[in-house]
Scaffold this active site. Structure first.
Site, mmCIF file in Angstrom:
data_model
loop_
_atom_site.group_PDB
_atom_site.id
_atom_site.type_symbol
_atom_site.label_atom_id
_atom_site.label_comp_id
_atom_site.label_asym_id
_atom_site.label_seq_id
_atom_site.Cartn_x
_atom_site.Cartn_y
_atom_site.Cartn_z
ATOM 1 C CE LYS A 173 -1.889 -1.637 3.558
ATOM 2 N NZ LYS A 173 -2.503 -1.816 4.764
ATOM 3 C CB THR A 204 -6.519 8.015 7.719
ATOM 4 O OG1 THR A 204 -5.365 8.168 8.597
ATOM 5 C CG2 THR A 204 -6.586 8.978 6.611
ATOM 6 N N GLY A 206 -8.086 3.025 10.896
ATOM 7 C CA GLY A 206 -8.399 1.928 10.656
ATOM 8 C C GLY A 206 -8.733 1.585 9.107
ATOM 9 C CB THR A 207 -7.383 3.410 6.295
ATOM 10 O OG1 THR A 207 -6.037 3.501 6.651
ATOM 11 C CG2 THR A 207 -7.915 4.722 6.071
ATOM 12 N N GLY A 208 -6.255 0.405 6.864
ATOM 13 C CA GLY A 208 -5.788 -0.802 6.620
ATOM 14 C C GLY A 208 -6.577 -2.046 7.152
ATOM 15 C CB CYS A 209 -8.487 -2.768 9.760
ATOM 16 S SG CYS A 209 -7.503 -2.600 11.264
#
Length: 266
Positions: A173, A204, A206-209
């Site tokens: 990412k 932002t 929790g964007t990866g989750c």
């Protein structure tokens, strides 16, 4: 109805971890289930405390799900200790789920560590080879490969290097890079790029989750990996664009923005 399981840590403030995963599954019309591996006392600004669940209880939760409602996809997030990693790996090898998405969570959005640094070796040896899709951000990819990533070409080289560790496909990412948010996917033979205009917001959390859970939900619904990633990227970008200005730190994304728009909710 399609089903998905998240194996991860919790976030009592609701923006990341298990809570974000379940919201994302629901937003995609997928029935979500969960195995909690760590209880995390965190909010948008900081992590206060982490309490790990015993390996025996982690195993029992996984058994409870698979013996009754086998998931069409599994998303794995925060795994804080080698013991936790080993039991999850053992259960994945036992049940052989058809779609496994692993987000190698090492730090919270505010920089607080969520993985014991000594556990990285166990992650690489025992967990990564089980991934159909691995979704590291740039710092995580650097930690896994030992490489410095300063360009798109570096990200592609890192994705290929991680793929050689046993993953079927790797999505590095680009959220930590400068310029547009461009992610690089390598499926073992071909590279794909997914680019969105960077959104100027601090919200932002929790964007990866959310991205990894959206990929898992899309795989559960029958998409191939590139299509699942493309759709998930679009979804998380919308969630960030309409993020919620809640809390004193990095606020959460809006997991249900599109649904609320259709239903007339604000």
């Amino acid at each position: 109805m399609k089903t998905a399981l998240t194996i991860a840590g919790s976030d009592c403030s609701g923006g990341a971890g298990i809570q974000a995963d379940l919201k994302t599954f629901s937003a995609h019309g997928v029935f979500g289930m969960s195995v909690i591996v760590s209880v995390v006392a965190e909010n948008t600004a900081r992590v206060l405390q982490i309490q790990d669940i015993t390996p025996e209880m982690i195993a029992a939760q996984i058994d409870a799900v698979f013996e009754d409602i086998p998931p069409h996809a599994v998303k794995i997030g925060m795994l804080s200790t080698p013991e936790c990693m080993r039991v999850v790996a053992e259960k994945l090898q036992q049940y052989r789920p058809e779609n496994v998405v692993i987000d190698p969570v090492m730090y919270a959005k505010n920089g607080c560590p969520l993985m014991d640094p000594s556990a990285v070796g166990t992650l690489i040896r025992e967990v990564l080879p089980l991934a159909d899709v691995l979704t590291p951000n740039i710092p995580e990819a650097e930690q896994i490969t030992g490489m410095k990533i300063a360009s798109l070409e570096d990200a592609r080289q890192a994705a290929a290097a991680i793929c050689r560790m046993g993953c079927r496909s790797v999505l590095v990412k680009g959220g930590h890079a400068l310029g547009d948010a461009e992610d690089s996917l390598f499926d073992g033979t071909q590279f794909y790029s997914f680019r969105e205009t960077r959104i100027d917001t601090k919200n932002t959390h929790g964007t990866g989750c959310t991205l990894s859970s959206a990929i898992a939900a899309n795989l559960a619904r029958g998409m191939d990996v590139p299509a699942a990633v493309a759709s998930a990227k679009e979804y998380v970008t919308t969630a960030i664009r309409h993020a919620l200005p809640l809390g004193k730190g990095c606020g959460p994304t809006h997991h249900f923005y599109a649904l609320y728009q259709k239903s007339g909710l604000s």
